[in-house]
Design a protein around this motif. Structure first.
Motif, PDB file in Angstrom:
ATOM      1  N   GLU A  25       0.832  -1.209   0.000  1.00  0.00           N
ATOM      2  CA  GLU A  25       0.000   0.000   0.000  1.00  0.00           C
ATOM      3  C   GLU A  25       0.864   1.255   0.000  1.00  0.00           C
ATOM      4  O   GLU A  25       0.559   2.237  -0.680  1.00  0.00           O
ATOM      5  CB  GLU A  25      -0.918  -0.006   1.221  1.00  0.00           C
ATOM      6  CG  GLU A  25      -2.039  -1.014   1.141  1.00  0.00           C
ATOM      7  CD  GLU A  25      -2.869  -1.063   2.405  1.00  0.00           C
ATOM      8  OE1 GLU A  25      -2.663  -0.224   3.301  1.00  0.00           O
ATOM      9  OE2 GLU A  25      -3.727  -1.965   2.500  1.00  0.00           O
ATOM     10  N   GLU A  26       1.960   1.218   0.756  1.00  0.00           N
ATOM     11  CA  GLU A  26       2.868   2.366   0.815  1.00  0.00           C
ATOM     12  C   GLU A  26       3.504   2.624  -0.560  1.00  0.00           C
ATOM     13  O   GLU A  26       3.588   3.766  -1.010  1.00  0.00           O
ATOM     14  CB  GLU A  26       3.951   2.087   1.860  1.00  0.00           C
ATOM     15  CG  GLU A  26       4.881   3.248   2.096  1.00  0.00           C
ATOM     16  CD  GLU A  26       5.903   2.935   3.170  1.00  0.00           C
ATOM     17  OE1 GLU A  26       7.077   3.285   2.966  1.00  0.00           O
ATOM     18  OE2 GLU A  26       5.524   2.333   4.193  1.00  0.00           O
TER      19      GLU A  26
ATOM     20  N   HIS B 125       2.269   1.713  -3.471  1.00  0.00           N
ATOM     21  CA  HIS B 125       1.194   2.171  -4.355  1.00  0.00           C
ATOM     22  C   HIS B 125       0.889   3.651  -4.109  1.00  0.00           C
ATOM     23  O   HIS B 125       0.706   4.422  -5.065  1.00  0.00           O
ATOM     24  CB  HIS B 125      -0.058   1.314  -4.115  1.00  0.00           C
ATOM     25  CG  HIS B 125      -1.171   1.600  -5.063  1.00  0.00           C
ATOM     26  ND1 HIS B 125      -1.075   1.316  -6.407  1.00  0.00           N
ATOM     27  CD2 HIS B 125      -2.397   2.142  -4.863  1.00  0.00           C
ATOM     28  CE1 HIS B 125      -2.201   1.682  -6.996  1.00  0.00           C
ATOM     29  NE2 HIS B 125      -3.023   2.173  -6.076  1.00  0.00           N
ATOM     30  N   LYS B 126       0.895   4.062  -2.865  1.00  0.00           N
ATOM     31  CA  LYS B 126       0.629   5.464  -2.516  1.00  0.00           C
ATOM     32  C   LYS B 126       1.738   6.365  -3.063  1.00  0.00           C
ATOM     33  O   LYS B 126       1.469   7.428  -3.624  1.00  0.00           O
ATOM     34  CB  LYS B 126       0.528   5.605  -0.998  1.00  0.00           C
ATOM     35  CG  LYS B 126       0.146   6.977  -0.526  1.00  0.00           C
ATOM     36  CD  LYS B 126       0.025   7.002   0.991  1.00  0.00           C
ATOM     37  CE  LYS B 126      -0.289   8.385   1.490  1.00  0.00           C
ATOM     38  NZ  LYS B 126      -0.355   8.443   2.955  1.00  0.00           N
ATOM     39  N   LYS B 127       2.986   5.932  -2.931  1.00  0.00           N
ATOM     40  CA  LYS B 127       4.104   6.723  -3.442  1.00  0.00           C
ATOM     41  C   LYS B 127       4.055   6.830  -4.963  1.00  0.00           C
ATOM     42  O   LYS B 127       4.375   7.870  -5.531  1.00  0.00           O
ATOM     43  CB  LYS B 127       5.438   6.118  -2.995  1.00  0.00           C
ATOM     44  CG  LYS B 127       5.748   6.358  -1.543  1.00  0.00           C
ATOM     45  CD  LYS B 127       7.088   5.768  -1.165  1.00  0.00           C
ATOM     46  CE  LYS B 127       7.378   5.996   0.306  1.00  0.00           C
ATOM     47  NZ  LYS B 127       8.663   5.425   0.701  1.00  0.00           N
TER      48      LYS B 127
ATOM     49  N   LYS C 221       1.353   6.791  -6.808  1.00  0.00           N
ATOM     50  CA  LYS C 221       0.292   7.734  -7.130  1.00  0.00           C
ATOM     51  C   LYS C 221       0.755   9.178  -6.934  1.00  0.00           C
ATOM     52  O   LYS C 221       0.470  10.056  -7.729  1.00  0.00           O
ATOM     53  CB  LYS C 221      -0.954   7.490  -6.276  1.00  0.00           C
ATOM     54  CG  LYS C 221      -1.823   6.396  -6.790  1.00  0.00           C
ATOM     55  CD  LYS C 221      -3.141   6.355  -6.028  1.00  0.00           C
ATOM     56  CE  LYS C 221      -4.091   5.387  -6.673  1.00  0.00           C
ATOM     57  NZ  LYS C 221      -5.394   5.396  -6.017  1.00  0.00           N
ATOM     58  N   GLU C 222       1.499   9.415  -5.832  1.00  0.00           N
ATOM     59  CA  GLU C 222       2.015  10.757  -5.586  1.00  0.00           C
ATOM     60  C   GLU C 222       3.006  11.167  -6.665  1.00  0.00           C
ATOM     61  O   GLU C 222       3.026  12.298  -7.117  1.00  0.00           O
ATOM     62  CB  GLU C 222       2.688  10.813  -4.209  1.00  0.00           C
ATOM     63  CG  GLU C 222       1.735  10.755  -3.054  1.00  0.00           C
ATOM     64  CD  GLU C 222       2.436  10.672  -1.709  1.00  0.00           C
ATOM     65  OE1 GLU C 222       3.692  10.638  -1.689  1.00  0.00           O
ATOM     66  OE2 GLU C 222       1.736  10.648  -0.683  1.00  0.00           O
TER      67      GLU C 222
END
Length: 63
Positions: A49-50, A52-54, A56-57
């Protein structure tokens, strides 16, 4: 005969206690293994998840 009986009682008590400790240790190890596997799985999911979040950012910054 009576002395032999006393040794038998002592041997049985020691055997039962040793067997009980062995069973409890086995159960404890199984519980720890399941708990360890669950923790590893949760950490892998959090790590994914981390990442994937990075990603996206990073995509949002490029646009």
């Amino acid at each position: 005969m009576e002395q032999r009986s006393n040794w038998y009682k002592l041997a049985m008590i020691i055997g039962v206690i040793t067997f009980g400790i062995g069973i409890l240790t086995l159960i404890y190890r199984m519980i720890r293994k399941v708990d360890r596997d669950a923790l590893i799985e949760m950490r892998e999911e959090a790590h994914k998840e981390e990442i994937h979040k990075k990603e996206k950012e990073g995509d949002a910054e490029q646009n």
